[in-house]
Design an enzyme around this catalytic site. Sequence first.
Site, PDB file in Angstrom:
ATOM      1  N   ASP A  53       0.849  -1.188   0.000  1.00  0.00           N
ATOM      2  CA  ASP A  53       0.000   0.000   0.000  1.00  0.00           C
ATOM      3  C   ASP A  53       0.893   1.250   0.000  1.00  0.00           C
ATOM      4  O   ASP A  53       1.812   1.333  -0.808  1.00  0.00           O
ATOM      5  CB  ASP A  53      -0.966  -0.052   1.195  1.00  0.00           C
ATOM      6  CG  ASP A  53      -2.100   0.951   1.095  1.00  0.00           C
ATOM      7  OD1 ASP A  53      -3.063   0.691   0.353  1.00  0.00           O
ATOM      8  OD2 ASP A  53      -2.024   1.995   1.755  1.00  0.00           O
ATOM      9  N   TYR A 104      -3.464  10.908   1.699  1.00  0.00           N
ATOM     10  CA  TYR A 104      -4.144  10.956   0.398  1.00  0.00           C
ATOM     11  C   TYR A 104      -4.033  12.338  -0.238  1.00  0.00           C
ATOM     12  O   TYR A 104      -3.914  12.456  -1.465  1.00  0.00           O
ATOM     13  CB  TYR A 104      -5.602  10.521   0.567  1.00  0.00           C
ATOM     14  CG  TYR A 104      -5.735   9.037   0.752  1.00  0.00           C
ATOM     15  CD1 TYR A 104      -6.047   8.216  -0.320  1.00  0.00           C
ATOM     16  CD2 TYR A 104      -5.505   8.448   1.995  1.00  0.00           C
ATOM     17  CE1 TYR A 104      -6.145   6.840  -0.158  1.00  0.00           C
ATOM     18  CE2 TYR A 104      -5.596   7.080   2.163  1.00  0.00           C
ATOM     19  CZ  TYR A 104      -5.909   6.282   1.091  1.00  0.00           C
ATOM     20  OH  TYR A 104      -5.978   4.913   1.248  1.00  0.00           O
ATOM     21  N   HIS A 161      -4.855  -7.906   0.299  1.00  0.00           N
ATOM     22  CA  HIS A 161      -4.176  -6.634   0.471  1.00  0.00           C
ATOM     23  C   HIS A 161      -3.376  -6.567   1.772  1.00  0.00           C
ATOM     24  O   HIS A 161      -2.347  -5.909   1.839  1.00  0.00           O
ATOM     25  CB  HIS A 161      -5.230  -5.519   0.453  1.00  0.00           C
ATOM     26  CG  HIS A 161      -4.669  -4.141   0.367  1.00  0.00           C
ATOM     27  ND1 HIS A 161      -4.134  -3.625  -0.794  1.00  0.00           N
ATOM     28  CD2 HIS A 161      -4.557  -3.157   1.297  1.00  0.00           C
ATOM     29  CE1 HIS A 161      -3.731  -2.390  -0.581  1.00  0.00           C
ATOM     30  NE2 HIS A 161      -3.967  -2.085   0.678  1.00  0.00           N
TER      31      HIS A 161
END
Length: 389
Positions: free
Chosen positions: A179, A307, A364
Amino acid sequence: MATFRAEPFTVRVSDEVLADLRARIRSTRWPGPAPGAPWQQGADLGYLQDLLAYWADGFDWRAQERWLNTFHHFRAEIDGVRIHFVHQRASSGRGIPLIMTHGWPSCFADYLPVVPFLTDPAAHGIRGPGFDIVIPSLPGYGFSERPARTGVSSRYTAGLWHRLMRGLGYRRYGAHGGDFGSAVTTFMALDDPAPMLGIHLSNLDVAPHAGPESRPLSEAERAYLAQYEWWRQDDRGYGAIQSTRPQTVGYGLNDSPAGLAAWILEKWRAWADSDGNLDATFSRDFLLTVVTLYWATQTITSSMRDYVDNRSLAAELGPADMVAVPTAVSVFAHQLIDDGNPPREWAERLYNIRRWTPMPRGGHFAAVEEPELLARDVAAFFGELRAEG
């Protein structure tokens, strides 16, 4: 020899914080159930109510604290930022230094299940070298501070991690990430490759440059990008909010345990190889450990700033950018995130791929879902590099 002082750190949440958490859980004001299939419009009401009842009256945080504190925790100031990390040395005393970086909505605890396999591989039937493992918390996650400014990107963090490893006295080292951790690891190798032995990734988080001056896309690459675009339309609403208005959503998540658990665990369900059943893949104690760490440190809002700060990273790569450091990728194929699995030729646009390992299971959150599979691939890759000299 270390070049800075790393202070030992103990994970400890006060009784007052835990009492307040339980009181807030018990006074949750629940919405009505969503129409349609469970989880289709977000976290399922029945699951969340059951989980929070356990969080308030069954979950033993102190037991989880004791588990966390069986590992060696430290904090160190790097460029004025206090960074928390776990530093676990190889049982042989001669480990390959390896820094492992988590992503969102995860934390340092994700990688703790991997530690025994890598620090003492022989004890677990793994052929390969032992490792000195360093697991930092990303800036603004858990017990790591985040600078009070914009621009705290994965590329910035890559520089911090180099200074952390050098500060610990390591001249040469490897890195692994998933990630955001995959992006951090990539920029460690791209921007400062000299000390890097190799990098290992459990997913690809940085898209290569694929402009007009690059080679045409293969059929497999076009299919992958189409699938990725479908996923963006279906599942990435959270990313649009977090990359534009994290402060707004942060007020609710920082104030409501139910909101925080729903926001985090909906993604753990969607992105894991869970077949839609969180309880079949993760223990509730582990999931609540992750959520409690976010709650107790009040870092959900600062974590979401990743983000905002990483929006421009893809645009920073040009046709000449190439990671020359030897790279391995564990391809965990059963991610219900369903953004598709990239073909090897897509990865080879950016990386010097030396090992590409399709995995039979896992998603993930590979370090938690399949720690032994991940550890075996990491050990095999760095063992190959060591054999090459």
